[in-house]
Design a protein around this motif. Sequence first.
Motif, short mmCIF file in Angstrom:
data_model
loop_
_atom_site.label_atom_id
_atom_site.label_comp_id
_atom_site.label_asym_id
_atom_site.label_seq_id
_atom_site.Cartn_x
_atom_site.Cartn_y
_atom_site.Cartn_z
N LEU A 1 -10.55 6.13 3.31
CA LEU A 1 -10.13 5.24 4.59
C LEU A 1 -11.32 5.18 5.43
CD1 LEU A 1 -7.74 3.18 4.67
CD2 LEU A 1 -6.96 4.74 6.37
N GLY B 1 -3.94 2.96 2.83
CA GLY B 1 -3.54 2.22 4.07
C GLY B 1 -4.93 1.21 4.19
N TYR C 1 -10.31 3.07 11.64
CA TYR C 1 -9.08 3.32 12.15
C TYR C 1 -9.08 3.53 13.65
CZ TYR C 1 -4.79 6.12 12.27
OH TYR C 1 -3.53 6.55 12.55
N GLY D 1 0.82 -1.24 0.02
CA GLY D 1 0.20 0.07 -0.04
C GLY D 1 0.89 1.31 0.00
N ALA E 1 -3.69 -2.40 5.37
CA ALA E 1 -3.17 -2.43 6.61
C ALA E 1 -4.46 -2.31 7.66
CB ALA E 1 -2.27 -1.08 6.96
N LEU E 2 -5.15 -1.12 7.29
CA LEU E 2 -6.52 -1.02 8.22
C LEU E 2 -7.31 -2.40 8.30
CD1 LEU E 2 -7.99 0.96 10.01
CD2 LEU E 2 -9.24 1.69 8.11
N ALA F 1 1.76 0.20 6.79
CA ALA F 1 1.50 0.28 5.37
C ALA F 1 2.90 0.87 4.84
CB ALA F 1 0.49 1.12 4.88
N VAL G 1 -0.81 4.24 8.60
CA VAL G 1 -1.33 4.21 7.10
C VAL G 1 -0.77 5.72 6.56
CG1 VAL G 1 -3.21 2.73 7.52
CG2 VAL G 1 -3.68 5.27 8.03
N ALA H 1 3.37 4.54 4.49
CA ALA H 1 3.42 5.22 5.70
C ALA H 1 4.86 5.45 6.37
CB ALA H 1 2.56 4.57 6.85
N VAL I 1 -2.24 0.45 13.71
CA VAL I 1 -1.75 0.50 12.34
C VAL I 1 -1.22 1.73 11.80
CG1 VAL I 1 -3.59 -1.29 11.89
CG2 VAL I 1 -4.31 1.00 11.75
N GLU J 1 -2.51 7.67 5.04
CA GLU J 1 -3.55 8.62 4.97
C GLU J 1 -3.57 9.58 6.34
OE1 GLU J 1 -3.88 5.59 4.28
OE2 GLU J 1 -5.22 5.45 2.69
#
Length: 320
Positions: free
Chosen positions: A307, A175, A312, A171, A178-179, A222, A192, A225, A190, A194
């Motif tokens: 996302l 993310g 999250y 990713g 991952a999420l 991710a 990410v 990230a 996590v 974002e």
Amino acid sequence: MITKIGVLTSGGDAPGMNAAIRGVTRYAIEQGLSVTGIIRGYEGLLSHEIMPLDRRDVGGIIHRGGTMLRTARCLEFMEEKTQKEAAAYIRENDIDALVVIGGDGSMRGAQALSKQGIPTIVIPGTIDNDMDGTEYTIGFDTTVNTVLQCVNRIRDTAYSHDRVAVIEVMGRHAGFIALHAGLAAGAEAVLVPEHDVSLEDLCMHLNESHRMGKMSSIVIVAEGAMKGSDVYDYIKEHTYLEPNLTVLGYVQRGGSPTARDAIMASLFSEKAIDCLLSGTYNCVIGQIGETIAATPYTEAPRYHFPLDENMYRLVHQLGR
Ligand SMILES: Nc1ncnc2c1ncn2[C@@H]1O[C@H](COP(=O)(O)OP(=O)(O)O)[C@@H](O)[C@H]1O
Ligand SMILES: O=P(O)(O)OC[C@H]1O[C@](O)(COP(=O)(O)O)[C@@H](O)[C@@H]1O
Ligand SMILES: [Mg+2]
């Protein structure tokens, strides 16, 4: 009138692409069209690698990962001159419309071809789930499940040795993997692309969990990230916890599609061919709410699905 279509896969392979090739080919033939497969995505349009596809050619592939048509990232195709050459080749072969199975980059490629007068339609196929015009891309569910299985295995070791397992997943720009894998696996955190990453906050979170009696933790990162190795180094330097690192890499991208991916591939394929037959093209097929929709490329950014912020927040709240 459309009598012959081309189909290609482009960008990163994704589980379910074969199911989409099968769906497109068989449904198109059912509707009286003939089908040409293009090998290696946009590269095949430049190197002139094509093959006729009949029903039997796409037999025995629905359960296979990867793509029987191969795929490519073709940088040359970014140039207008190259796009014109590809359009000319499509016309020479009497291909009336092109079905592109791929991700966000492939959609930009399809849009470029449509500007050269070739009717195109996109079936979303990428493990990243990061395309406008759809809430779902083929391959995502399989990848999340593969990551989940891997994390569950890594968890056994993390638990047994009281370690913090840092797991890097794919990713670059999104993310989602991952999420979703993080919530399903019960990760403590996590990271990410974002969200801004604060390793200081992460370590506080891990230390707090540790104080509350948690002896091991899972952190899913991710790749877009941060590098998993940087997270590992920071935890090692700034806490008394013992991290270990796994970079999952390409195990995430292969393998048989899940039922969801094979089903979505078949439904998206049917919609793509129905659209072409009714004169609707230069669209991306997608799942929007409960419906399978066709959205013009130009309007796709209006259907941007970011996302899920609630998911999250929940990962971190449940992971204490
Ligand atoms: N802006 C663009 N114009 C034309 N073609 C593009 C563009 N962006 C991407 N492509 C084509 O689509 C291919 C796949 O894109 P990429 O982003 O690598 O994968 P994905 O489609 O899976 O997101 C690229 O290698 C290139 O051939
Ligand atoms: O195959 P490559 O070139 O190493 O690319 C890796 C990238 O491809 C992906 O697996 C899929 O991305 P695309 O669908 O956009 O091609 C990303 O998650 C990852 O960042
Ligand atoms: Mg992409």
